[in-house]
Design a protein around this motif. Structure first.
Motif, PDB file in Angstrom:
ATOM      1  N   UNK A 283     -40.221  17.475  99.171  1.00 23.92           N
ATOM      2  CA  UNK A 283     -39.992  16.050  99.394  1.00 23.92           C
ATOM      3  C   UNK A 283     -41.146  15.475 100.201  1.00 23.92           C
ATOM      4  N   UNK A 284     -41.566  14.289  99.825  1.00 20.71           N
ATOM      5  CA  UNK A 284     -42.624  13.577 100.521  1.00 20.71           C
ATOM      6  C   UNK A 284     -42.228  12.107 100.574  1.00 20.71           C
TER       7      UNK A 284
ATOM      8  N   UNK B 220     -24.257  12.788  96.759  1.00 18.64           N
ATOM      9  CA  UNK B 220     -25.256  13.735  96.280  1.00 18.64           C
ATOM     10  C   UNK B 220     -25.090  15.042  97.060  1.00 18.64           C
ATOM     11  N   UNK B 221     -24.914  16.116  96.315  1.00 15.35           N
ATOM     12  CA  UNK B 221     -24.708  17.436  96.902  1.00 15.35           C
ATOM     13  C   UNK B 221     -25.879  18.339  96.549  1.00 15.35           C
ATOM     14  N   UNK B 222     -26.452  18.972  97.577  1.00 15.40           N
ATOM     15  CA  UNK B 222     -27.532  19.930  97.370  1.00 15.40           C
ATOM     16  C   UNK B 222     -26.953  21.326  97.216  1.00 15.40           C
ATOM     17  N   UNK B 223     -27.373  22.004  96.172  1.00 19.49           N
ATOM     18  CA  UNK B 223     -27.034  23.412  95.971  1.00 19.49           C
ATOM     19  C   UNK B 223     -28.299  24.214  96.279  1.00 19.49           C
ATOM     20  N   UNK B 224     -28.251  25.058  97.276  1.00 21.13           N
ATOM     21  CA  UNK B 224     -29.440  25.754  97.740  1.00 21.13           C
ATOM     22  C   UNK B 224     -29.620  27.096  97.025  1.00 21.13           C
TER      23      UNK B 224
ATOM     24  N   UNK C 201     -39.057  13.192 109.092  1.00 17.98           N
ATOM     25  CA  UNK C 201     -37.970  14.036 109.590  1.00 17.98           C
ATOM     26  C   UNK C 201     -36.958  14.325 108.482  1.00 17.98           C
ATOM     27  N   UNK C 202     -36.677  13.322 107.655  1.00 15.29           N
ATOM     28  CA  UNK C 202     -35.750  13.531 106.537  1.00 15.29           C
ATOM     29  C   UNK C 202     -36.347  14.509 105.522  1.00 15.29           C
ATOM     30  N   UNK C 203     -37.633  14.363 105.252  1.00 13.89           N
ATOM     31  CA  UNK C 203     -38.298  15.285 104.333  1.00 13.89           C
ATOM     32  C   UNK C 203     -38.223  16.715 104.846  1.00 13.89           C
ATOM     33  N   UNK C 204     -38.533  16.887 106.117  1.00 16.56           N
ATOM     34  CA  UNK C 204     -38.554  18.229 106.702  1.00 16.56           C
ATOM     35  C   UNK C 204     -37.180  18.892 106.577  1.00 16.56           C
ATOM     36  N   UNK C 205     -36.129  18.131 106.840  1.00 17.72           N
ATOM     37  CA  UNK C 205     -34.773  18.688 106.744  1.00 17.72           C
ATOM     38  C   UNK C 205     -34.494  19.184 105.328  1.00 17.72           C
ATOM     39  N   UNK C 206     -34.765  18.343 104.336  1.00 16.76           N
ATOM     40  CA  UNK C 206     -34.473  18.708 102.953  1.00 16.76           C
ATOM     41  C   UNK C 206     -35.360  19.857 102.479  1.00 16.76           C
ATOM     42  N   UNK C 207     -36.613  19.855 102.883  1.00 18.80           N
ATOM     43  CA  UNK C 207     -37.518  20.914 102.446  1.00 18.80           C
ATOM     44  C   UNK C 207     -37.124  22.273 103.023  1.00 18.80           C
TER      45      UNK C 207
ATOM     46  N   UNK D   9     -43.278  -2.649 101.054  1.00 13.05           N
ATOM     47  CA  UNK D   9     -42.545  -1.716 101.902  1.00 13.05           C
ATOM     48  C   UNK D   9     -42.223  -0.405 101.185  1.00 13.05           C
ATOM     49  N   UNK D  10     -41.778   0.585 101.972  1.00 13.21           N
ATOM     50  CA  UNK D  10     -41.287   1.834 101.403  1.00 13.21           C
ATOM     51  C   UNK D  10     -40.137   2.353 102.252  1.00 13.21           C
ATOM     52  N   UNK D  11     -39.113   2.852 101.594  1.00 12.42           N
ATOM     53  CA  UNK D  11     -37.946   3.421 102.270  1.00 12.42           C
ATOM     54  C   UNK D  11     -37.573   4.779 101.678  1.00 12.42           C
ATOM     55  N   UNK D  12     -38.300   5.230 100.670  1.00  2.91           N
ATOM     56  CA  UNK D  12     -37.896   6.398  99.893  1.00  2.91           C
ATOM     57  C   UNK D  12     -38.523   7.694 100.384  1.00  2.91           C
ATOM     58  N   UNK D  13     -37.826   8.790 100.117  1.00  2.00           N
ATOM     59  CA  UNK D  13     -38.433  10.109 100.120  1.00  2.00           C
ATOM     60  C   UNK D  13     -38.230  10.643  98.711  1.00  2.00           C
ATOM     61  N   UNK D  14     -39.231  11.321  98.183  1.00  2.00           N
ATOM     62  CA  UNK D  14     -39.163  11.690  96.773  1.00  2.00           C
ATOM     63  C   UNK D  14     -39.793  13.048  96.529  1.00  2.00           C
TER      64      UNK D  14
END
Length: 407
Positions: free
Chosen positions: A225-226, A387-391, A193-199, A243-248
């Motif tokens: 992002x995956x 962290x700020x995303x510039x689209x 869900x986090x990946x989908x939002x950022x993508x 474990x894994x907690x990252x999206x990258x």
């Protein structure tokens, strides 16, 4: 740890980590101190239909002896049977498991840094074809940890035992859940869900700001992002890290400007580095200083040109179970999943749209995906990180505030 607990953990790695298919082979790499877990992984693999299991011993103390007694030409030697082994691994679709060498890093003779660089480069060149398949998630692989007495003392103090460390690791590994594999599938769903939002944002740059960092990283339109679970060509899911907690994702290796400082220790060429400040210009590290491990970084950056450019950008919430433990594990697997991190070196084609079609170095370079023999993660996250995303359509969206996702 009791036997039932060890078996339950081994089954999680076999069923979830590599998602073993009946009739397939497995390679397990371990140090002497965690051989007990390699044994349990082997037994679990056979219980779940493995055709063959090969345990490979990686002993840093033996490595130290080789570095001491061999010259540079001898260190470049790799026996040809290993090439045949790699060929069978790739052609037969085997799985790879590596147990992080947390015990061995605390129990070995000094390693000659210059010679270790030469040997490591030769080994990576020798196994480049297999590594290429693994990096593109065309074969299943999993990196995991196993507690041991030396590591327990390093993390928790002199009086700590292996059982004490396992108690800390259980909630991190979701082994306290009724069904650990199902719990990891639910974790993967959250990360998706986090990946989908950022993508969907169409991110052109990410701007990192903290008391010790001010860095802007650019991305091509192909970046995606995956994270969480990965997907093999046949559609099967596996966990490359447990474990894994990252999206990258994979950044544009020509676009990084500013500076950023590491916030946790990182092993570089088997040497600990701390508080490293990297300065970037036009995507390249043009200056660096380290509180600890400067010599190791000098050797790292001499390996190839790609070590000075970014291959991965990973986002991790500071509220993850690993972060909330407030512990330094001195294991890249755990520490990188407690903090946002950046990797210098090889990029992930799988984090680019249609990245699987990028077969040659020339194609990767045209896609601005970094190429290198190395891939080393450096933790940069902190509780004051913004962290700020510039689209691409001109919006500015804060995606992380005080180290926590805003969405």
């Amino acid at each position: 740890m009791n036997q039932q607990e060890i078996e339950r953990y081994a089954d999680l790695i076999i069923r979830g980590g590599i998602n073993l298919q009946s009739g397939k082979g497995v390679v397990i790499t371990t140090g002497p101190g965690t051989y007990y877990f390699a044994r349990e992984l082997s037994k679990s693999a056979y219980r779940h239909g493995a055709s063959y299991v090969q345990v490979m011993l990686d002993d840093l103390d033996v490595l130290a002896s080789r570095l001491e007694h061999q010259d540079e030409d001898a260190l470049k030697f790799n026996p040809h049977f290993l090439k045949a082994f790699d060929y069978e691994f790739v052609s037969e679709g085997w799985s790879n498991i590596r147990i992080d060498s947390t015990e061995e890093r605390l129990d070995h003779a000094p390693l000659d840094g210059r010679k270790n660089q030469i040997l490591g480069k030769a080994k990576r060149q020798f196994s480049e074809a297999k590594t290429k398949k693994l990096m593109r998630h065309q074969l299943p692989w999993c990196v995991c940890v196993a507690p041991g007495p030396l590591w327990a003392k390093q993390v928790l103090g002199d009086g700590a035992t292996t059982d004490d460390l396992m108690k800390v690791l259980k909630p991190i590994l979701l082994l306290d859940a009724d069904d650990p594999l199902q719990a990891w599938k639910e974790k993967a769903s959250l990360l998706q869900k986090r990946q989908d939002y950022l993508n969907e944002l169409g991110i052109d740059t990410l701007h990192y700001q903290s008391s010790k960092s001010d860095l802007t990283i650019g991305f091509t339109e192909r970046a995606r992002f995956t994270g969480g679970s990965e997907t093999l060509p046949d559609g099967r899911a596996f966990f490359a890290n447990l474990p894994t907690e990252e999206i990258f994702t994979t950044p544009d290796n020509l676009r990084a400007e500013g500076y950023i400082t590491t916030t946790k220790p990182v092993e570089v060429l088997n040497t600990t580095t701390e508080e490293v400040r990297f300065v970037f210009k036009d995507g390249k590290v043009v200056d660096y200083q380290a509180k600890k491990g400067q010599d190791a970084l000098d050797k790292f950056f001499a390996i190839d040109k790609g070590t000075r450019r970014l291959g991965e950008v990973a986002l991790v919430d500071e509220t993850s179970p690993i972060a909330k433990s407030n512990l330094i594990f001195n294991s890249i697997l755990l520490d990188e999943n407690a903090s946002c991190h950046l990797a210098l070196g090889e990029g992930y084609p799988t984090a680019l749209k249609d990245g699987a079609s990028l077969d040659t170095k020339e194609q990767l370079q045209e896609a601005h995906c970094n190429t290198s023999l190395m891939h080393v993660d450096f933790m940069v996250g902190s509780q004051d990180m913004k962290i700020t995303a510039h689209t691409r359509d001109g919006r500015q969206i804060v995606i992380m505030e005080d180290g926590v996702f805003t969405f």
